[in-house]
Design a protein around this motif. Structure first.
Motif, PDB file in Angstrom:
ATOM      1  N   LYS A 109       0.836  -1.192   0.000  1.00  0.00           N
ATOM      2  CA  LYS A 109       0.000   0.000   0.000  1.00  0.00           C
ATOM      3  C   LYS A 109       0.874   1.247   0.000  1.00  0.00           C
ATOM      4  N   LYS A 110       0.528   2.194  -0.826  1.00  0.00           N
ATOM      5  CA  LYS A 110       1.405   3.356  -1.000  1.00  0.00           C
ATOM      6  C   LYS A 110       1.536   4.162   0.287  1.00  0.00           C
ATOM      7  N   ASP A 111       0.507   4.190   1.120  1.00  0.00           N
ATOM      8  CA  ASP A 111       0.597   4.897   2.396  1.00  0.00           C
ATOM      9  C   ASP A 111       0.609   3.921   3.573  1.00  0.00           C
ATOM     10  N   ILE A 112       0.936   2.688   3.323  1.00  0.00           N
ATOM     11  CA  ILE A 112       1.108   1.613   4.304  1.00  0.00           C
ATOM     12  C   ILE A 112      -0.212   1.195   4.947  1.00  0.00           C
ATOM     13  N   ILE A 113      -0.926   2.162   5.528  1.00  0.00           N
ATOM     14  CA  ILE A 113      -2.181   1.812   6.192  1.00  0.00           C
ATOM     15  C   ILE A 113      -3.400   2.056   5.307  1.00  0.00           C
ATOM     16  N   VAL A 114      -3.220   2.817   4.231  1.00  0.00           N
ATOM     17  CA  VAL A 114      -4.319   3.085   3.293  1.00  0.00           C
ATOM     18  C   VAL A 114      -3.732   3.222   1.898  1.00  0.00           C
ATOM     19  N   GLY A 115      -4.634   3.280   0.921  1.00  0.00           N
ATOM     20  CA  GLY A 115      -4.207   3.581  -0.441  1.00  0.00           C
ATOM     21  C   GLY A 115      -4.086   2.365  -1.325  1.00  0.00           C
ATOM     22  N   ASP A 116      -4.025   2.634  -2.627  1.00  0.00           N
ATOM     23  CA  ASP A 116      -3.827   1.563  -3.596  1.00  0.00           C
ATOM     24  C   ASP A 116      -2.412   1.011  -3.466  1.00  0.00           C
ATOM     25  N   LYS A 117      -2.206  -0.142  -4.049  1.00  0.00           N
ATOM     26  CA  LYS A 117      -0.887  -0.752  -3.998  1.00  0.00           C
ATOM     27  C   LYS A 117       0.015  -0.170  -5.086  1.00  0.00           C
ATOM     28  N   PHE A 118       1.287  -0.057  -4.761  1.00  0.00           N
ATOM     29  CA  PHE A 118       2.265   0.430  -5.722  1.00  0.00           C
ATOM     30  C   PHE A 118       2.403  -0.552  -6.875  1.00  0.00           C
ATOM     31  N   VAL A 121       4.828  -0.950 -10.633  1.00  0.00           N
ATOM     32  CA  VAL A 121       6.276  -0.929 -10.893  1.00  0.00           C
ATOM     33  C   VAL A 121       6.840   0.471 -10.742  1.00  0.00           C
ATOM     34  N   GLN A 122       6.093   1.474 -11.154  1.00  0.00           N
ATOM     35  CA  GLN A 122       6.513   2.867 -11.031  1.00  0.00           C
ATOM     36  C   GLN A 122       5.451   3.671 -10.306  1.00  0.00           C
ATOM     37  N   ALA A 123       5.887   4.808  -9.724  1.00  0.00           N
ATOM     38  CA  ALA A 123       4.965   5.695  -9.016  1.00  0.00           C
ATOM     39  C   ALA A 123       5.542   7.100  -9.032  1.00  0.00           C
ATOM     40  N   PRO A 124       4.707   8.112  -8.778  1.00  0.00           N
ATOM     41  CA  PRO A 124       5.262   9.449  -8.596  1.00  0.00           C
ATOM     42  C   PRO A 124       6.342   9.433  -7.518  1.00  0.00           C
ATOM     43  N   ALA A 125       7.450  10.075  -7.798  1.00  0.00           N
ATOM     44  CA  ALA A 125       8.593  10.018  -6.875  1.00  0.00           C
ATOM     45  C   ALA A 125       8.232  10.528  -5.492  1.00  0.00           C
ATOM     46  N   ILE A 126       7.377  11.535  -5.430  1.00  0.00           N
ATOM     47  CA  ILE A 126       7.055  12.107  -4.123  1.00  0.00           C
ATOM     48  C   ILE A 126       6.252  11.117  -3.279  1.00  0.00           C
ATOM     49  N   GLU A 127       5.507  10.193  -3.922  1.00  0.00           N
ATOM     50  CA  GLU A 127       4.745   9.202  -3.153  1.00  0.00           C
ATOM     51  C   GLU A 127       5.675   8.230  -2.435  1.00  0.00           C
ATOM     52  N   LEU A 128       6.849   8.002  -2.990  1.00  0.00           N
ATOM     53  CA  LEU A 128       7.824   7.151  -2.306  1.00  0.00           C
ATOM     54  C   LEU A 128       8.327   7.840  -1.046  1.00  0.00           C
ATOM     55  N   ALA A 129       8.512   9.160  -1.120  1.00  0.00           N
ATOM     56  CA  ALA A 129       8.941   9.913   0.060  1.00  0.00           C
ATOM     57  C   ALA A 129       7.857   9.902   1.129  1.00  0.00           C
ATOM     58  N   VAL A 130       6.613  10.078   0.726  1.00  0.00           N
ATOM     59  CA  VAL A 130       5.508  10.056   1.682  1.00  0.00           C
ATOM     60  C   VAL A 130       5.428   8.688   2.351  1.00  0.00           C
ATOM     61  N   ASN A 131       5.605   7.640   1.570  1.00  0.00           N
ATOM     62  CA  ASN A 131       5.588   6.288   2.126  1.00  0.00           C
ATOM     63  C   ASN A 131       6.671   6.137   3.194  1.00  0.00           C
ATOM     64  N   GLY A 132       7.863   6.644   2.909  1.00  0.00           N
ATOM     65  CA  GLY A 132       8.946   6.551   3.870  1.00  0.00           C
ATOM     66  C   GLY A 132       8.658   7.300   5.151  1.00  0.00           C
ATOM     67  N   VAL A 133       8.093   8.491   5.019  1.00  0.00           N
ATOM     68  CA  VAL A 133       7.771   9.289   6.198  1.00  0.00           C
ATOM     69  C   VAL A 133       6.696   8.603   7.036  1.00  0.00           C
ATOM     70  N   VAL A 134       5.657   8.085   6.383  1.00  0.00           N
ATOM     71  CA  VAL A 134       4.602   7.366   7.103  1.00  0.00           C
ATOM     72  C   VAL A 134       5.187   6.158   7.821  1.00  0.00           C
ATOM     73  N   GLY A 135       6.110   5.456   7.161  1.00  0.00           N
ATOM     74  CA  GLY A 135       6.744   4.307   7.787  1.00  0.00           C
ATOM     75  C   GLY A 135       7.499   4.667   9.047  1.00  0.00           C
ATOM     76  N   LEU A 136       8.162   5.821   9.042  1.00  0.00           N
ATOM     77  CA  LEU A 136       8.892   6.262  10.233  1.00  0.00           C
ATOM     78  C   LEU A 136       7.935   6.624  11.363  1.00  0.00           C
ATOM     79  N   VAL A 137       6.824   7.270  11.020  1.00  0.00           N
ATOM     80  CA  VAL A 137       5.838   7.630  12.041  1.00  0.00           C
ATOM     81  C   VAL A 137       5.254   6.373  12.680  1.00  0.00           C
ATOM     82  N   LEU A 138       4.922   5.383  11.845  1.00  0.00           N
ATOM     83  CA  LEU A 138       4.322   4.155  12.367  1.00  0.00           C
ATOM     84  C   LEU A 138       5.315   3.293  13.129  1.00  0.00           C
ATOM     85  N   LYS A 139       6.579   3.468  12.841  1.00  0.00           N
ATOM     86  CA  LYS A 139       7.593   2.686  13.545  1.00  0.00           C
ATOM     87  C   LYS A 139       7.702   3.108  15.007  1.00  0.00           C
ATOM     88  N   ASN A 140       7.552   4.406  15.265  1.00  0.00           N
ATOM     89  CA  ASN A 140       7.633   4.935  16.626  1.00  0.00           C
ATOM     90  C   ASN A 140       6.395   5.777  16.927  1.00  0.00           C
TER      91      ASN A 140
END
Length: 612
Positions: free
Chosen positions: A422-431, A433-452
């Motif tokens: 899922k592009k936003d981990i907890i919601v959203g369509d699945k990635f 092969v390619q995606a807007p580059a900024i969506e990868l950054a958002v995914n990373g940030v969401v992952g850090l928030v959910l980690k802690n």
């Protein structure tokens, strides 16, 4: 050429892995306990500070509180020489030439580094790192007839690309030159110096040199762009954030997009109160999570070391595919945001600058209501702490350079390990092969928030403790709830942008730029989002008649035209290339509002804007 680039980047990836192993072993010889306070090198300017609702302690805290950014070990930067001389890199004259702001040594700034160059401690190894914090890019000094005025939250005039290029060169030369390295090693290692420790340090320097060089390579511009394209007072931070996710976090340095849309650093006052942030109004500022997500993304773009890897087997059994890690310090970000929330715009200092003509300003206030207020709302100083809704102006209407908004919509990257999640981990369509580059950054940030989640919630609440919380903050209880609200708001903002990404390059429908209140606008030159107009007077000229070439980097203020002197500086901004064509990213066209006024009306309007 592409195969050569891939080979080069592959070699650098191997070096980066080796560097990461070395970092975990804690062999940098730069623990905070071993760093003694040293005098700043060179002359430190005497500056005047304006009243902006901050105490001296708040200023110091904002300047040097780490947000988790890490460039090189702190003690290395203390003793690193410039590539072409024995002068230290941190010399005040050198840093001022790069347009950073040297200040004296202190307990929180032991090496006497410029504002925003912060010490960060690795909690695992204890190593002390040098990183950047918000203040490096959002503090400025303007000079007028010998008086140096410090403006908190103002866009820097710094040339980050030149700074980084010189840093890479200095590290490389230090590792290769025996005499230069020997001086460096004896200073860094001090009483721990030995032939063995020096050899180990040299190996570390060589590996770190490769690690910093790979960042320079990933964010390199195409060869068709001039060397000084980014230059002073602007940076494609958005592009750097995208590459931090697609290339660095996903461990494929070929998975990049060139950062071809440098913009002015935005001023910070009013940032916390706006409903959206970024020049293209792409990030919602929802309570608790909005500012935190925004700030984590910023750190990721400035050496926050985001990494996305396959989760351990026992987590995969529980359904978690990927693991997220970073050096970002969320609690530090919470405090930084709280201080920004309290920051207020600077008032025109009539004790240092020519006085304002009240009669002319009054005439200008009427013109402003007619020409400007529908986009740039007037907010009284007593209301600056109140939330507001920013105007989102369609790009096809405002007509300014489209590069920033266009890149945000059109830059794509391979999803690699994220494919199928899922592009936003907890919601959203699945990635796919390619995606807007900024969506990868958002995914990373969401992952850090959910980690802690506990730390994230605590950090998000810090700014709220400075004032009455919103009803939303009172109703929701978990960080996941706040994320859901933020991600839904982001999705709503990007619907038009996603539609725009499917259009041809001649179509700009759906793209917008944000119009802010103009409080303190006098202290934020150059103008337009890409810094293509040097002062307010030029902004009010017909677009086709604006000057298309001017010096940048000067701190000397022009209180009449309201901007910096354009007849002196450190580099030239050029709208057009040698062939006479507008360089993409450098257009000074558009924003025709007020350009049909008489000269007398324009001067009155400028006089009024000095009062905002």
């Amino acid at each position: 050429m592409k195969s050569l680039l891939r080979l080069t980047l592959s070699v650098l990836i191997i070096s980066l892995v080796a560097c990461s192993i070395l970092q975990r072993e804690g062999r940098y010889f730069s623990h905070p306990s071993t760093i003694s306070k040293v005098d700043a090198i060179g002359s430190i300017p005497v500056r005047i500070s304006l009243e902006q609702n901050w105490t001296d302690q708040t200023r110091m805290d904002f300047w040097f509180t780490s947000q988790g950014s890490r460039i090189i070990p702190y003690s290395w930067f203390m003793w690193l020489e410039q590539a072409d001389s024995r002068a230290l890199f941190r010399d005040a004259g050198h840093m001022e030439q790069l347009r950073y702001l040297p200040v004296a040594s202190s307990a929180v700034n032991p090496a006497g580094l410029p504002i925003g160059f912060a010490l960060d401690t690795d909690t695992q190894t204890g190593d002390a790192w040098l990183g950047l914090t918000c203040a490096a890019c959002h503090t400025n000094q303007l000079d007028y007839q010998g008086t140096k005025i410090l403006i908190e939250g103002a866009p820097t005039l710094a040339n980050f690309v030149l700074f980084y290029q010189r840093l890479v060169n200095a590290l490389t030369v230090t590792g290769k030159d025996d005499a230069k390295f020997e001086r460096f090693a004896k200073r860094v290692l001090a009483s721990d110096y030995s032939a063995e420790s020096a050899a180990e340090l040299r190996n570390s320097v060589l590996q770190i040199s490769l690690a910093v060089a790979q960042r320079q390579l990933v964010n390199a511009l195409p060869a068709t762009y001039p060397a000084d394209f980014t230059s002073y007072a602007r940076l494609d931070a958005f592009g750097n954030i995208q590459n931090a996710a697609s290339a660095f976090a996903l461990h494929d340095l070929t998975n990049r997009n060139p950062p071809t849309a440098p913009v002015s650093y935005p001023f910070l006052w009013g940032t916390h109160q706006s409903d959206v942030v970024q020049w293209n109004a792409s990030a919602p500022n929802t309570p608790i999570v909005g500012p935190l997500v925004r700030n984590i993304g910023e750190v990721v773009g400035v050496f926050g070391d985001l990494s996305i890897t396959e989760a351990p087997w026992w987590q995969r059994v529980l359904g978690k595919k990927n693991s997220y890690s970073s050096t970002v310090k969320m609690l530090g970000l919470g405090h930084l945001e709280a201080w920004v929330k309290d920051l207020r715009s600077p008032q025109w200092p009539q004790q240092y600058l020519p006085g304002i003509d009240a009669t002319k300003a009054a005439q200008g206030s009427v013109i402003y209501q007619q020409q400007c207020a529908s986009c740039h709302q007037v907010i009284t100083r007593s209301d600056e702490g109140q939330d507001y809704i920013a105007v989102k102006t369609p790009l096809i209407e405002v007509g300014t350079d489209p590069a920033m908004a266009w890149n945000a919509a059109h830059h794509k990257a391979n999803t690699l390990i994220l494919e199928g999640t899922k592009k936003d981990i907890i919601v959203g369509d699945k990635f796919s092969v390619q995606a807007p580059a900024i969506e990868l950054a958002v995914n990373g940030v969401v992952g850090l928030v959910l980690k802690n989640p506990g730390e994230a919630l605590k950090a998000g609440l810090i700014p709220e403790e400075h004032g009455k919380r919103s009803l939303l903050a009172d109703e929701l209880s978990s960080i996941e709830d706040y994320l859901q609200v933020n991600l839904a708001a982001r999705e709503k903002l990007t619907v038009a942008t996603k539609a725009a990404s499917l259009l041809s390059e001649s179509e700009l429908h759906g793209l917008v730029y944000k119009a802010r209140p103009l409080n303190g606008i006098w202290a934020t030159a150059p103008y337009l989002h890409n810094g293509s107009v040097p002062n307010l007077w030029e902004l009010l000229q017909l677009p086709e008649e604006r000057i298309a070439e001017f010096w940048v980097g000067s701190r000397e203020f022009d209180p009449v035209r309201v901007g910096y002197r354009v007849d002196q500086g450190l580099s030239k901004f050029r709208v057009r290339d040698d062939g006479g064509e507008v360089t993409p990213g450098n257009s000074n066209l558009g924003h025709r509002y007020g350009t049909e006024l008489s000269d007398q009306q324009k001067w009155s309007l400028i006089e009024y804007m000095k009062t905002l």
